[in-house]
Design a protein around this motif. Structure first.
Motif, PDB file in Angstrom:
ATOM      1  N   GLN A 290       0.858  -1.191   0.000  1.00 18.98           N
ATOM      2  CA  GLN A 290       0.000   0.000   0.000  1.00 18.98           C
ATOM      3  C   GLN A 290       0.886   1.229   0.000  1.00 18.98           C
ATOM      4  O   GLN A 290       1.982   1.202   0.562  1.00 18.98           O
TER       5      GLN A 290
ATOM      6  N   TRP B  35      -0.556   5.990  12.479  1.00 19.02           N
ATOM      7  CA  TRP B  35      -1.068   5.839  13.847  1.00 19.02           C
ATOM      8  C   TRP B  35      -0.160   6.500  14.881  1.00 19.02           C
ATOM      9  O   TRP B  35      -0.611   6.953  15.923  1.00 19.02           O
TER      10      TRP B  35
ATOM     11  N   LEU C 218      -9.928  -4.477   9.309  1.00 21.23           N
ATOM     12  CA  LEU C 218      -9.301  -3.143   9.433  1.00 21.23           C
ATOM     13  C   LEU C 218      -9.981  -2.335  10.543  1.00 21.23           C
ATOM     14  O   LEU C 218     -10.509  -1.247  10.321  1.00 21.23           O
TER      15      LEU C 218
ATOM     16  N   GLU D 207      -6.096  -5.738  12.324  1.00 24.38           N
ATOM     17  CA  GLU D 207      -5.607  -4.363  12.239  1.00 24.38           C
ATOM     18  C   GLU D 207      -4.077  -4.410  12.123  1.00 24.38           C
ATOM     19  O   GLU D 207      -3.430  -5.115  12.899  1.00 24.38           O
ATOM     20  N   LEU D 208      -3.536  -3.634  11.176  1.00 20.53           N
ATOM     21  CA  LEU D 208      -2.080  -3.612  10.978  1.00 20.53           C
ATOM     22  C   LEU D 208      -1.337  -3.040  12.178  1.00 20.53           C
ATOM     23  O   LEU D 208      -0.245  -3.477  12.502  1.00 20.53           O
TER      24      LEU D 208
ATOM     25  N   ASP E 156      -1.631  -8.258   8.775  1.00 22.95           N
ATOM     26  CA  ASP E 156      -2.239  -7.916   7.480  1.00 22.95           C
ATOM     27  C   ASP E 156      -3.476  -8.791   7.237  1.00 22.95           C
ATOM     28  O   ASP E 156      -3.379 -10.022   7.304  1.00 22.95           O
ATOM     29  N   LEU E 157      -4.590  -8.155   6.931  1.00 24.18           N
ATOM     30  CA  LEU E 157      -5.815  -8.877   6.583  1.00 24.18           C
ATOM     31  C   LEU E 157      -5.534 -10.005   5.584  1.00 24.18           C
ATOM     32  O   LEU E 157      -6.136 -11.074   5.636  1.00 24.18           O
TER      33      LEU E 157
ATOM     34  N   ARG F   5     -16.716  -0.783   8.298  1.00 20.06           N
ATOM     35  CA  ARG F   5     -16.868   0.679   8.410  1.00 20.06           C
ATOM     36  C   ARG F   5     -15.462   1.283   8.262  1.00 20.06           C
ATOM     37  O   ARG F   5     -14.549   0.920   9.020  1.00 20.06           O
ATOM     38  N   ALA F   6     -15.335   2.157   7.280  1.00 24.73           N
ATOM     39  CA  ALA F   6     -14.045   2.802   6.995  1.00 24.73           C
ATOM     40  C   ALA F   6     -12.961   1.773   6.691  1.00 24.73           C
ATOM     41  O   ALA F   6     -11.785   2.007   6.973  1.00 24.73           O
TER      42      ALA F   6
END
Ligand SMILES: C[S@@+](CC[C@H](N)C(=O)[O-])C[C@H]1O[C@@H](n2cnc3c(N)ncnc32)[C@H](O)[C@@H]1O
Length: 219
Positions: free
Chosen positions: A3, A11, A46, A67-68, A106-107, A124-125
């Motif tokens: 990405q 974050w 995510l 979540e990363l 990672d998903l 969501r998001a």
């Protein structure tokens, strides 16, 4: 997943603008449509540090998130005043407290066995955090780890991507439809104009920001 957004530094560096800090209104309004019962499992791809995780767990649901960012996950537990146990498994650190399992990683590395018994996916998001060139892979992975094709509650955004860069990216309902349609029927639950709530987005030149809540059910 490769990405161009560096979520780890995001974050650490920023107060995340996408973090609602309260339970999502569409989640509260539409969750009952899915006729879940306490004990059922809800998957949040995510998941960030969404307050929704805690709210769902407090309703008696089992929540699984991926979540990363470890910073996001540890902030979630600290802000929720929950203790957790942390373990290492292939590809992930796994954070657990009663009713909540958050995988840090990672998903794309998640396996179907990790979502066994999942009854709902709540996005969501999440898809709007994925760049366009990765969206088909994101959806393919969600379908791979969810072989039962459970329903999805999905909230997406539609705005002029020429005016503002993401994330969050603009992912119109038509794009969600073409990504999911082979397997899912898409029902538009609600669309709301949100530009008045986002003065900083208006300041960037946007005149419209449409937020839509969708219900996806397998054909
Ligand atoms: C826009 S935020 C949304 C967070 C949450 N869903 C919410 O509503 O607050 C997107 C999140 O996805 C995480 N993320 C991005 N790519 C990911 C990936 N491939 N696997 C797991 N998490 C990822 C980012 O770290 C970020 O926290």
């Amino acid at each position: 997943m490769k990405q161009s957004v560096d979520w780890h530094s995001y974050w650490v560096r920023e107060k995340p603008g996408f973090h609602e800090g309260k339970v999502n209104a569409y989640l509260q309004q539409y969750l009952s449509l899915f006729q879940l019962v306490p004990g059922d499992t809800i998957f949040m791809p995510l998941c960030g540090k969404a307050v929704d995780i805690l709210w769902l767990a407090q309703q008696g649901f089992q929540v699984i998130g991926v979540e990363l960012s470890g910073v996001a996950i540890e902030s979630f537990f600290a802000e929720s005043q929950l203790t957790y146990e942390k373990s290492s498994i292939p590809h992930f650190s796994c954070y657990q407290s009663p009713n909540i399992t958050l995988y840090q990683g990672d998903l794309m590395d998640l396996q179907p066995s990790q979502l066994a018994r999942c009854k709902l996916i709540y996005d969501r998001a999440s898809i709007v955090a994925i760049e366009s060139f990765n969206r088909a892979a994101y959806v393919q992975q969600l379908l791979r780890i969810n072989p039962a094709a459970v329903p999805i509650l999905l909230i997406t955004l539609d705005y002029d991507q020429n005016v503002m860069q993401g994330p969050p990216f603009s992912v119109p309902v038509s794009e969600i439809t073409s990504l999911y349609e082979p397997l899912y029927r898409i029902e538009l639950l609600q669309s709301c104009e949100q530009i008045e709530e986002r003065p900083n987005w208006r300041a960037k030149g946007l005149n419209s920001l449409l937020e839509s809540a969708l219900r996806l059910e397998a054909h």
